[in-house]
Design a protein around this motif. Structure first.
Motif, PDB file in Angstrom:
ATOM      1  N   THR A  27       1.063  -1.329  -0.344  1.00 35.91           N
ATOM      2  CA  THR A  27      -0.279   0.317   0.039  1.00 35.91           C
ATOM      3  C   THR A  27       1.250   1.635   0.196  1.00 35.91           C
ATOM      4  N   ASN A  28       2.158   1.312   0.095  1.00 40.70           N
ATOM      5  CA  ASN A  28       2.644   1.965  -0.013  1.00 40.70           C
ATOM      6  C   ASN A  28       3.168   2.674  -1.656  1.00 40.70           C
ATOM      7  N   ALA A  29       2.559   3.515  -2.125  1.00 41.13           N
ATOM      8  CA  ALA A  29       2.508   3.550  -3.854  1.00 41.13           C
ATOM      9  C   ALA A  29       3.337   3.901  -4.363  1.00 41.13           C
ATOM     10  N   LEU A  30       4.422   4.978  -3.439  1.00 38.22           N
ATOM     11  CA  LEU A  30       5.427   5.644  -3.888  1.00 38.22           C
ATOM     12  C   LEU A  30       6.807   4.672  -4.085  1.00 38.22           C
ATOM     13  N   LYS A  31       6.216   4.073  -3.749  1.00 35.11           N
ATOM     14  CA  LYS A  31       7.748   2.949  -3.469  1.00 35.11           C
ATOM     15  C   LYS A  31       7.859   2.148  -5.042  1.00 35.11           C
ATOM     16  N   SER A  32       9.389   1.638  -5.584  1.00 34.10           N
ATOM     17  CA  SER A  32       9.203   0.940  -6.982  1.00 34.10           C
ATOM     18  C   SER A  32       7.998  -1.047  -6.435  1.00 34.10           C
ATOM     19  N   LYS A  62      12.313   4.686  -4.408  1.00 34.40           N
ATOM     20  CA  LYS A  62      10.833   5.166  -5.039  1.00 34.40           C
ATOM     21  C   LYS A  62      10.380   5.045  -6.635  1.00 34.40           C
ATOM     22  N   GLU A  63       9.879   5.057  -6.277  1.00 33.74           N
ATOM     23  CA  GLU A  63       8.943   5.024  -7.893  1.00 33.74           C
ATOM     24  C   GLU A  63       9.727   6.099  -9.102  1.00 33.74           C
ATOM     25  N   SER A  64       9.806   6.031 -10.039  1.00 35.31           N
ATOM     26  CA  SER A  64      10.422   6.564 -10.910  1.00 35.31           C
ATOM     27  C   SER A  64       9.264   7.676 -11.442  1.00 35.31           C
ATOM     28  N   PHE A  65      10.501   8.564 -12.155  1.00 38.52           N
ATOM     29  CA  PHE A  65       8.864  10.004 -12.337  1.00 38.52           C
ATOM     30  C   PHE A  65       8.113   9.024 -13.392  1.00 38.52           C
ATOM     31  N   LYS A  66       8.716   8.572 -14.287  1.00 33.76           N
ATOM     32  CA  LYS A  66       8.195   7.821 -15.850  1.00 33.76           C
ATOM     33  C   LYS A  66       7.377   7.176 -15.263  1.00 33.76           C
ATOM     34  N   GLU A  67       7.949   6.240 -14.428  1.00 34.82           N
ATOM     35  CA  GLU A  67       6.760   5.129 -14.296  1.00 34.82           C
ATOM     36  C   GLU A  67       5.196   5.330 -13.757  1.00 34.82           C
ATOM     37  N   PHE A  86      -0.568   0.583 -21.363  1.00 31.69           N
ATOM     38  CA  PHE A  86      -0.106   0.862 -21.149  1.00 31.69           C
ATOM     39  C   PHE A  86      -0.160  -0.070 -19.452  1.00 31.69           C
ATOM     40  N   LYS A  87      -1.021  -0.440 -18.676  1.00 35.69           N
ATOM     41  CA  LYS A  87      -1.211  -1.618 -17.604  1.00 35.69           C
ATOM     42  C   LYS A  87       0.388  -3.027 -18.673  1.00 35.69           C
ATOM     43  N   LYS A  88       0.256  -3.449 -19.751  1.00 36.72           N
ATOM     44  CA  LYS A  88       0.430  -4.315 -20.081  1.00 36.72           C
ATOM     45  C   LYS A  88       1.994  -4.226 -19.749  1.00 36.72           C
ATOM     46  N   LEU A  89       2.369  -2.725 -20.773  1.00 39.19           N
ATOM     47  CA  LEU A  89       4.181  -2.096 -20.395  1.00 39.19           C
ATOM     48  C   LEU A  89       4.049  -2.067 -19.369  1.00 39.19           C
ATOM     49  N   ARG A  90       3.282  -1.662 -17.944  1.00 41.51           N
ATOM     50  CA  ARG A  90       3.614  -2.179 -16.547  1.00 41.51           C
ATOM     51  C   ARG A  90       4.026  -2.807 -15.865  1.00 41.51           C
ATOM     52  N   GLU A  91       3.587  -3.993 -16.680  1.00 43.72           N
ATOM     53  CA  GLU A  91       3.312  -5.088 -16.391  1.00 43.72           C
ATOM     54  C   GLU A  91       4.625  -6.317 -16.708  1.00 43.72           C
ATOM     55  N   SER A  92       4.606  -5.294 -17.756  1.00 38.02           N
ATOM     56  CA  SER A  92       5.986  -6.583 -18.061  1.00 38.02           C
ATOM     57  C   SER A  92       7.840  -6.379 -18.347  1.00 38.02           C
TER      58      SER A  92
END
Length: 223
Positions: free
Chosen positions: A36-41, A87-92, A216-222
Motif C-alpha cells: 500500500t506504499n504507492a510511492l515505492k518502486s 522510490k518509483e521513478s518519475f516516468k513510472e 499501459f497496464k500491460k507495458l507496466r506489468e512487462s
C-alpha cells in the motif's frame, strides 16, 4: 533472465498456497501493508516480498512459524523494510497516472455513449459541464485512491471481519463517486460553449481510452 513484475506477483500468489493458515495470515498482513506504499518502486516491493516468502517457506519446512522468522512485531518490521525500498521513478509514476486517467475517461465516455449509440442520435456537449464533470471524476478517484491505500494500510493487521467491512465501504464510495461525476451532466443545467459530437465518435473515443489504459497496464506489468 529477469522476471517481470507480473511474473513476480504470479509466483508470489502460487507459493503462498503452500503456507500454513497461520503463516499465511501473518505474511499476507505484511504483504498488504508493504504494497500500500504507492510511492515505492513496484518491482522492488514485489522482489522483497517474494524473497521474504521464500525465506518463510524454507523455515516452515523446518517446522518454524512466521513469528520465529520475522518476530512478533510484523508492523514494525514492515516499516523498516519500507524505509529501505527505492522510490518509483518519475516516468513510472506518470505512466501509472495516465493509465488511471485513461481508464476513468474511457469508461465515462463508453457509459455515457451507450444510449446515443442505441438511439443513433448525435449529442450536444457543453464545454463547461464537461470540464466540471471531468474535474469531479479525477478529484474523486485521486481522493479515493489515497483513502483506499490509507485504510488498507491501517487495517492490514486487523481481523478479517474488520477488513470485510472496509472493502464494502470502499466499494460503495467508488460507485458513489463515479455516478456523481457522470451524473453531473444530467443533474446540473448545461453551461459553456456547445458543440455537437457524433455518437460513434464518443463511443469510439471511450473504447480507444480503455484500450490505451490496457496497453499501459500491460507495458507496466512487462517490466
Amino acid at each position: 533472465m529477469q522476471m517481470t513484475v507480473k511474473e513476480l506477483v504470479r509466483q508470489n500468489n502460487d507459493k503462498r498456497k503452500s503456507l500454513t493458515p497461520e503463516n499465511q495470515e501473518y505474511y499476507e498482513n505484511m504483504l498488504v501493508y508493504i504494497r500500500t506504499n504507492a510511492l515505492k518502486s513496484e518491482r522492488a516491493v514485489e522482489e522483497v516480498l517474494l524473497e521474504m516468502l521464500d525465506h518463510l517457506l524454507e523455515a516452515q519446512r523446518e517446522g518454524k512459524k512466521a513469528e520465529d522468522v520475522f518476530g512478533k512485531s510484523p508492523k514494525e518490521l514492515a516499516e523498516e523494510i519500507i524505509q529501505t525500498l527505492p522510490k518509483e521513478s518519475f516516468k513510472e509514476t506518470v505512466d501509472f497516472v495516465l493509465e488511471m486517467v485513461f481508464t476513468l475517461f474511457g469508461w465515462y465516455l463508453v457509459v455515457g455513449g451507450i444510449i446515443p449509440l442505441i438511439s443513433g442520435e448525435d449529442q450536444t456537449i457543453h464545454l463547461g459541464s464537461l470540464l466540471l464533470s471531468g474535474i469531479l471524476l479525477i478529484a474523486s478517484v485521486v481522493t479515493l485512491l489515497f483513502f483506499l491505500f490509507g485504510i488498507l494500510k491501517k487495517t492490514a493487521f486487523e481481523d478479517k471481519k474488520g477488513k470485510s467491512k472496509v472493502n464494502w465501504y470502499l466499494g460503495f464510495l467508488f460507485v458513489l463517486f463515479f455516478i456523481g461525476g457522470v451524473g453531473a451532466n444530467f443533474v446540473l443545467e448545461p453551461f459553456g460553449p456547445a458543440f455537437t459530437i457524433s455518437y460513434l465518435l464518443q463511443f469510439g473515443l471511450g473504447c480507444f481510452f480503455i484500450l490505451a489504459a490496457f496497453l499501459f497496464k500491460k507495458l507496466r506489468e512487462s517490466k
